[in-house]
Scaffold this active site. Structure first.
Site, mmCIF file in Angstrom:
data_model
loop_
_atom_site.group_PDB
_atom_site.id
_atom_site.type_symbol
_atom_site.label_atom_id
_atom_site.label_comp_id
_atom_site.label_asym_id
_atom_site.label_seq_id
_atom_site.Cartn_x
_atom_site.Cartn_y
_atom_site.Cartn_z
ATOM 1 N N LYS A 1 -4.915 0.645 8.490
ATOM 2 C CA LYS A 1 -6.217 0.268 9.042
ATOM 3 C C LYS A 1 -6.000 -0.665 10.231
ATOM 4 O O LYS A 1 -5.500 -1.781 10.053
ATOM 5 C CB LYS A 1 -7.073 -0.417 7.978
ATOM 6 C CG LYS A 1 -7.360 0.474 6.773
ATOM 7 C CD LYS A 1 -7.955 -0.299 5.614
ATOM 8 C CE LYS A 1 -8.156 0.599 4.394
ATOM 9 N NZ LYS A 1 -8.637 -0.140 3.208
ATOM 10 N N VAL B 1 1.177 -8.382 4.980
ATOM 11 C CA VAL B 1 0.440 -8.454 6.239
ATOM 12 C C VAL B 1 -1.061 -8.532 6.002
ATOM 13 O O VAL B 1 -1.621 -7.754 5.223
ATOM 14 C CB VAL B 1 0.753 -7.222 7.111
ATOM 15 C CG1 VAL B 1 -0.106 -7.209 8.368
ATOM 16 C CG2 VAL B 1 2.229 -7.203 7.486
ATOM 17 N N THR C 1 -12.972 -6.290 0.411
ATOM 18 C CA THR C 1 -12.098 -7.181 1.172
ATOM 19 C C THR C 1 -12.694 -8.577 1.327
ATOM 20 O O THR C 1 -11.957 -9.558 1.427
ATOM 21 C CB THR C 1 -11.813 -6.571 2.562
ATOM 22 O OG1 THR C 1 -11.448 -5.193 2.408
ATOM 23 C CG2 THR C 1 -10.688 -7.296 3.260
ATOM 24 N N LYS D 1 -13.570 -4.393 9.326
ATOM 25 C CA LYS D 1 -13.901 -5.103 8.083
ATOM 26 C C LYS D 1 -12.861 -6.167 7.756
ATOM 27 O O LYS D 1 -13.173 -7.179 7.118
ATOM 28 C CB LYS D 1 -14.075 -4.121 6.924
ATOM 29 C CG LYS D 1 -12.844 -3.299 6.571
ATOM 30 C CD LYS D 1 -11.967 -3.935 5.536
ATOM 31 C CE LYS D 1 -10.684 -3.145 5.323
ATOM 32 N NZ LYS D 1 -9.759 -3.811 4.369
ATOM 33 N N TRP E 1 0.832 -1.208 0.000
ATOM 34 C CA TRP E 1 0.000 0.000 0.000
ATOM 35 C C TRP E 1 0.862 1.252 0.000
ATOM 36 O O TRP E 1 0.575 2.220 -0.721
ATOM 37 C CB TRP E 1 -0.945 -0.021 1.184
ATOM 38 C CG TRP E 1 -2.044 0.997 1.185
ATOM 39 C CD1 TRP E 1 -2.431 1.780 2.224
ATOM 40 C CD2 TRP E 1 -2.939 1.334 0.108
ATOM 41 N NE1 TRP E 1 -3.495 2.579 1.867
ATOM 42 C CE2 TRP E 1 -3.826 2.321 0.566
ATOM 43 C CE3 TRP E 1 -3.063 0.877 -1.206
ATOM 44 C CZ2 TRP E 1 -4.825 2.876 -0.231
ATOM 45 C CZ3 TRP E 1 -4.057 1.442 -2.016
ATOM 46 C CH2 TRP E 1 -4.919 2.428 -1.532
ATOM 47 N N ARG F 1 -5.864 -10.222 1.222
ATOM 48 C CA ARG F 1 -5.059 -11.085 2.092
ATOM 49 C C ARG F 1 -5.894 -11.608 3.259
ATOM 50 O O ARG F 1 -5.698 -12.738 3.712
ATOM 51 C CB ARG F 1 -3.840 -10.315 2.597
ATOM 52 C CG ARG F 1 -2.822 -10.015 1.512
ATOM 53 C CD ARG F 1 -1.525 -9.507 2.092
ATOM 54 N NE ARG F 1 -1.636 -8.175 2.652
ATOM 55 C CZ ARG F 1 -1.394 -7.053 1.972
ATOM 56 N NH1 ARG F 1 -1.033 -7.109 0.710
ATOM 57 N NH2 ARG F 1 -1.506 -5.876 2.561
ATOM 58 N N ASN F 2 -6.820 -10.798 3.759
ATOM 59 C CA ASN F 2 -7.648 -11.242 4.879
ATOM 60 C C ASN F 2 -8.596 -12.365 4.459
ATOM 61 O O ASN F 2 -8.767 -13.341 5.185
ATOM 62 C CB ASN F 2 -8.436 -10.052 5.446
ATOM 63 C CG ASN F 2 -7.524 -9.028 6.094
ATOM 64 O OD1 ASN F 2 -6.945 -9.264 7.139
ATOM 65 N ND2 ASN F 2 -7.371 -7.884 5.447
ATOM 66 N N GLY G 1 -10.803 3.191 2.690
ATOM 67 C CA GLY G 1 -11.756 2.851 1.647
ATOM 68 C C GLY G 1 -11.303 1.674 0.807
ATOM 69 O O GLY G 1 -10.250 1.075 1.055
ATOM 70 N N GLU H 1 -3.993 -7.594 8.015
ATOM 71 C CA GLU H 1 -4.259 -6.833 9.238
ATOM 72 C C GLU H 1 -5.338 -7.478 10.110
ATOM 73 O O GLU H 1 -5.370 -7.281 11.317
ATOM 74 C CB GLU H 1 -4.677 -5.403 8.892
ATOM 75 C CG GLU H 1 -3.543 -4.506 8.441
ATOM 76 C CD GLU H 1 -2.773 -3.897 9.599
ATOM 77 O OE1 GLU H 1 -2.919 -4.373 10.734
ATOM 78 O OE2 GLU H 1 -2.020 -2.948 9.359
ATOM 79 N N ASP I 1 -15.456 -0.844 1.482
ATOM 80 C CA ASP I 1 -14.242 -1.591 1.808
ATOM 81 C C ASP I 1 -14.573 -3.017 2.246
ATOM 82 O O ASP I 1 -13.824 -3.956 1.978
ATOM 83 C CB ASP I 1 -13.470 -0.869 2.911
ATOM 84 C CG ASP I 1 -11.970 -1.083 2.797
ATOM 85 O OD1 ASP I 1 -11.525 -1.821 1.906
ATOM 86 O OD2 ASP I 1 -11.237 -0.501 3.623
#
Length: 333
Positions: free
Chosen positions: A107, A280, A248, A191, A13, A255-256, A136, A282, A244
């Site tokens: 975030k 990562v 996501t 989120k 990012w 990634r989440n 966002g 998060e 978002d």
């Protein structure tokens, strides 16, 4: 246009935002934690570890000297993962000059203090620092490649939110402004956890109806948390909330969601996935911090609690699904 901008953190990012700003004619320096990473990007003109395939513009500078870059910056953009943000920022806060704009593009919620990123920055930054957040639905790989996206810039003072909005807006990135910093940040942190739950549902092959149910009830949990934390409910219907969350929870680049997919398929994700050189997710750290914040605020978040148990207590995802489905029936709102 002549502002000197320091982007702290050369992950996906941070690199994407630095590339975006440099292409827009801004004077930008991307700061990497490790000198060897900085050298590799400078030589190859590509961040192959975090954002492969995206060319680094010639005008984008690179440095491992965070203090020196921050000392001369008019704007500082923080993109360090939330669990390392405070430790990364404190050594350079004495270099921040009055009137400097400090934007958090991270975030998350701190685990020890349960501060949002802007609250943490307020605690450590010198007086006179202008604080804003950028959030966002935006995947780094897409934003860096110039694909259309929309984000929201938030600050307590509208003038600072507008300054941040104008800084990041480009031909391909539309940026809105907001004064609901709490709502924007809590939505951005929570989120990520809900996306892990959606990924687990998909990993269990529960179907599209189940996915929609988790997203929608996850949105309700985010709304309750935001309201209890002092944010505005309408923010959750916007880019930082619903926008978002949808990205996501459904995007292949999430990634989440990928962490959740592995959980649903019986794998054990590495909860220490923020080691140097590793992208990562998060939501792993924020499953703990958001759950703790919800408990402090007296907010019921059963999906977040289920993700926490799956990650940290080795609870079986299918068992958690059964528990969620067997909860007492009640009114939707």
């Amino acid at each position: 246009m002549n502002d000197r901008i320091a982007v702290l953190g050369a992950g996906a990012w941070g690199t994407a935002l630095a590339v975006l700003l440099a292409r827009g004619g801004r004077r930008v320096t991307l700061c990497a934690r490790r000198a060897e990473q900085c050298d590799a990007i400078r030589v190859g003109r590509e961040n192959s570890a975090y954002l492969p395939g995206v060319a680094i513009p010639d005008q984008l500078r690179l440095s491992a000297d965070w203090s020196g870059v921050v000392r001369n910056a008019d704007t500082v953009v923080m993109t360090v993962p939330s669990r390392h943000a405070r430790a990364s920022l404190i050594p350079v806060t004495h270099e921040i000059r009055p009137g400097t704009l400090l934007v958090s593009a991270t975030k998350g919620v701190e685990e020890d203090t349960l501060f949002t990123m802007s609250a943490m920055i307020s605690a450590v930054a010198p007086p006179g620092t202008q604080i804003a957040v950028l959030s966002g639905p935006g995947f780094a790989a897409e934003v860096a490649r110039g694909k259309p996206a929309a984000l929201v810039a938030a600050a307590q003072e509208e003038s600072i939110a507008i300054r941040t909005r104008e800084l990041f807006a480009s031909r391909t990135l539309r940026v809105y402004s907001s004064t609901d910093v709490v709502g924007v940040e809590l939505a951005g942190a929570a989120k990520n956890v809900i996306a892990i739950a959606v990924g687990a549902s998909d990993g269990l092959e529960l179907g599209s109806s189940a996915r929609a149910a988790v997203i929608t009830r996850g949105l309700a949990e985010i709304m309750r948390l935001t309201a209890a934390g002092g944010g505005r409910r309408e923010t959750i219907a916007g880019l930082a909330g619903l926008g978002d969350l949808v990205l996501t929870c459904t995007g292949d680049l999430s990634r989440n969601r990928s962490v959740g997919l592995r959980l649903g398929r019986g794998e054990r994700p590495d909860v220490q996935s923020d080691r140097a050189g590793k992208p990562v997710a998060e939501g792993i750290a924020n499953a703990r911090s958001v759950r703790a914040l919800a408990a402090r605020l007296g907010v019921e978040m059963p999906i977040v609690d289920g993700v926490y148990r799956a990650l940290y207590e080795a609870a079986a995802p299918d068992t958690i699904v059964d528990e969620l489905l067997s909860r007492e029936l009640k009114a939707e709102f």
